[in-house]
Design a protein around this motif. Structure first.
Motif, PDB file in Angstrom:
ATOM      1  N   GLU A 128       0.855  -1.189   0.000  1.00 19.94           N
ATOM      2  CA  GLU A 128       0.000   0.000   0.000  1.00 19.94           C
ATOM      3  C   GLU A 128       0.884   1.229   0.000  1.00 19.94           C
ATOM      4  OE1 GLU A 128      -3.759   1.759   2.605  1.00 19.94           O
ATOM      5  OE2 GLU A 128      -2.293   0.446   3.555  1.00 19.94           O
ATOM      6  N   VAL A 129       0.567   2.200  -0.867  1.00 19.96           N
ATOM      7  CA  VAL A 129       1.291   3.471  -0.861  1.00 19.96           C
ATOM      8  C   VAL A 129       0.350   4.566  -0.358  1.00 19.96           C
ATOM      9  CG1 VAL A 129       2.956   2.860  -2.630  1.00 19.96           C
ATOM     10  CG2 VAL A 129       0.765   3.816  -3.323  1.00 19.96           C
ATOM     11  N   LEU A 130       0.902   5.418   0.511  1.00 22.02           N
ATOM     12  CA  LEU A 130       0.117   6.473   1.146  1.00 22.02           C
ATOM     13  C   LEU A 130       0.900   7.779   1.123  1.00 22.02           C
ATOM     14  CD1 LEU A 130      -0.924   4.446   4.339  1.00 22.02           C
ATOM     15  CD2 LEU A 130      -2.394   4.901   2.357  1.00 22.02           C
ATOM     16  N   ILE A 131       0.182   8.896   1.231  1.00 21.85           N
ATOM     17  CA  ILE A 131       0.837  10.195   1.412  1.00 21.85           C
ATOM     18  C   ILE A 131       1.154  10.351   2.897  1.00 21.85           C
ATOM     19  CG2 ILE A 131       0.577  12.684   1.190  1.00 21.85           C
ATOM     20  CD1 ILE A 131      -1.354  12.128  -1.142  1.00 21.85           C
ATOM     21  N   LEU A 132       2.420  10.689   3.200  1.00 14.92           N
ATOM     22  CA  LEU A 132       2.875  10.693   4.589  1.00 14.92           C
ATOM     23  C   LEU A 132       2.759  12.053   5.269  1.00 14.92           C
ATOM     24  CD1 LEU A 132       6.118   8.531   4.181  1.00 14.92           C
ATOM     25  CD2 LEU A 132       3.839   7.785   4.918  1.00 14.92           C
ATOM     26  N   ASN A 133       2.665  13.123   4.494  1.00 16.89           N
ATOM     27  CA  ASN A 133       2.778  14.457   5.108  1.00 16.89           C
ATOM     28  C   ASN A 133       1.579  15.340   4.795  1.00 16.89           C
ATOM     29  OD1 ASN A 133       3.523  14.587   2.401  1.00 16.89           O
ATOM     30  ND2 ASN A 133       4.883  16.343   2.703  1.00 16.89           N
ATOM     31  N   LEU A 134       0.380  14.757   4.840  1.00 12.49           N
ATOM     32  CA  LEU A 134      -0.810  15.579   4.649  1.00 12.49           C
ATOM     33  C   LEU A 134      -1.007  16.513   5.832  1.00 12.49           C
ATOM     34  CD1 LEU A 134      -3.496  13.171   3.160  1.00 12.49           C
ATOM     35  CD2 LEU A 134      -2.390  15.094   2.021  1.00 12.49           C
ATOM     36  N   PRO A 135      -1.302  17.776   5.587  1.00 10.92           N
ATOM     37  CA  PRO A 135      -1.570  18.698   6.706  1.00 10.92           C
ATOM     38  C   PRO A 135      -2.822  18.282   7.467  1.00 10.92           C
ATOM     39  CG  PRO A 135      -1.178  19.892   4.658  1.00 10.92           C
ATOM     40  CD  PRO A 135      -1.334  18.452   4.283  1.00 10.92           C
TER      41      PRO A 135
END
Length: 324
Positions: free
Chosen positions: A64-71
């Protein structure tokens, strides 16, 4: 002063009402004042987004790939960000915020891959679930290799079929990182053969013999198995007679039947009409008037035709009418 609707948190347009009062020594020229004001959306600044990975090695588990630095305050939904098999994927992240905020861009894509690792095998080693042929069942049939070690993953092409036919399955095998990288491609030819539909002792919708009732009868087979189609010849009759119905049976290409032509003989016998007495249209003598007078039977049953003799006359006399 008394305020109404002068406090708000969320984005929107608001109208505040102020009711003013004074002491008894003063008088206001206007006691109610309104004021329209707005709260506008706050923009959340997006940093350069960092994803949790670009490349993985096949292991048989889902990646699974995710965005790590969402505000904080930014929600995300993903498409194509979870995969297990070796390939190149494009994950789509759709960002959203609540109605009090806005962001400059809502859709982001990320290309990532799972790389395959393969092991060499020979065709002689492979044992297939269907080595040669299988009988049609109406369900999807899948032909797979049954003796692969746990670390081997098989990717099949054209290994599923439902209908009768000859099929050639292609398989590509991949292995985990504990083995030397290679790729092996194999093919297997196998068949689905027709299934026979057993025919029961056939029953028909009309009895072998029945009495005429004036209604058209249709002779059909009432217990044909599912999947058997039928075309009839000479299966309808109304009048008294002997009928020979021919039923031609057929099935689709996935089935066979032992018999395709069935005949059935049935009869309609004449209906006996019982006549006890009849009533004539004559109760007392006619008085001569120069016109033709006629007598007929009034209560003939349905289905009885009549021909008369001497049932009409003009002149004075005694007559004997005959009805046949």
């Amino acid at each position: 002063a008394t305020y109404q609707n002068n406090a708000a948190t969320n984005v929107g347009t608001y109208t505040t009402t102020v009711t003013l009062t004074t002491d008894e020594n003063h008088k206001l020229n206007k006691e109610v004042v309104t004021f329209t004001w707005k709260i506008t959306q706050a923009e959340i600044e997006l940093p350069e987004l960092i994803w949790s990975g670009d490349e993985f090695k096949y292991s048989g588990t889902e990646f699974e790939v995710l965005i790590l630095n969402l505000p904080e305050g930014v929600e995300v939904t993903y498409k194509d960000n979870k995969k297990a098999n070796a390939s190149t994927y494009t994950a789509v992240a759709t960002l959203s915020v609540d109605s009090n905020h806005k962001i400059a861009k809502t859709t982001f894509t990320h290309t990532w891959k799972i790389t395959p690792l393969d092991v060499k095998m020979t065709a002689e080693q492979l044992q297939w679930l269907i080595d040669d042929s299988v009988v049609y069942t109406g369900s999807e049939i899948k032909n797979v290799i049954t003796n692969l070690d746990s670390y081997i993953t098989a990717m099949y092409s054209n290994n599923k079929a439902t209908n009768v036919g000859e099929y050639t399955t292609t398989v590509v095998l991949s292995v985990d990182s504990n083995h030397k990288l290679s790729q092996s491609k194999f093919t297997k030819t196998w068949k689905i053969t027709p299934a026979e539909i057993p025919l029961p002792e056939l029953t028909w919708s009309v009895k072998p013999t029945q009495e005429y009732n004036g209604i058209e009868l249709t002779a059909t087979i009432t217990n044909l198995p599912q999947g058997v189609e039928v075309v009839y010849q000479n299966n309808k009759g109304t009048d008294a007679a002997t009928y020979t119905t021919i039923a031609t049976l057929s099935v689709d290409s996935n089935h066979t039947i032992a018999t395709t032509t069935v005949t059935y003989e049935w009869k309609i016998t004449p209906k006996i009409i019982h006549l006890t007495s009849v009533t004539w249209s004559y109760s007392e003598p006619f008085i001569y008037d120069g016109k033709v007078h006629e007598v007929v039977i009034l209560d003939l049953p349905a289905g009885v035709e009549v021909a008369y003799q001497d049932n009409s006359a003009i002149s004075v006399g005694t007559y004997t009418a005959k009805a046949t």
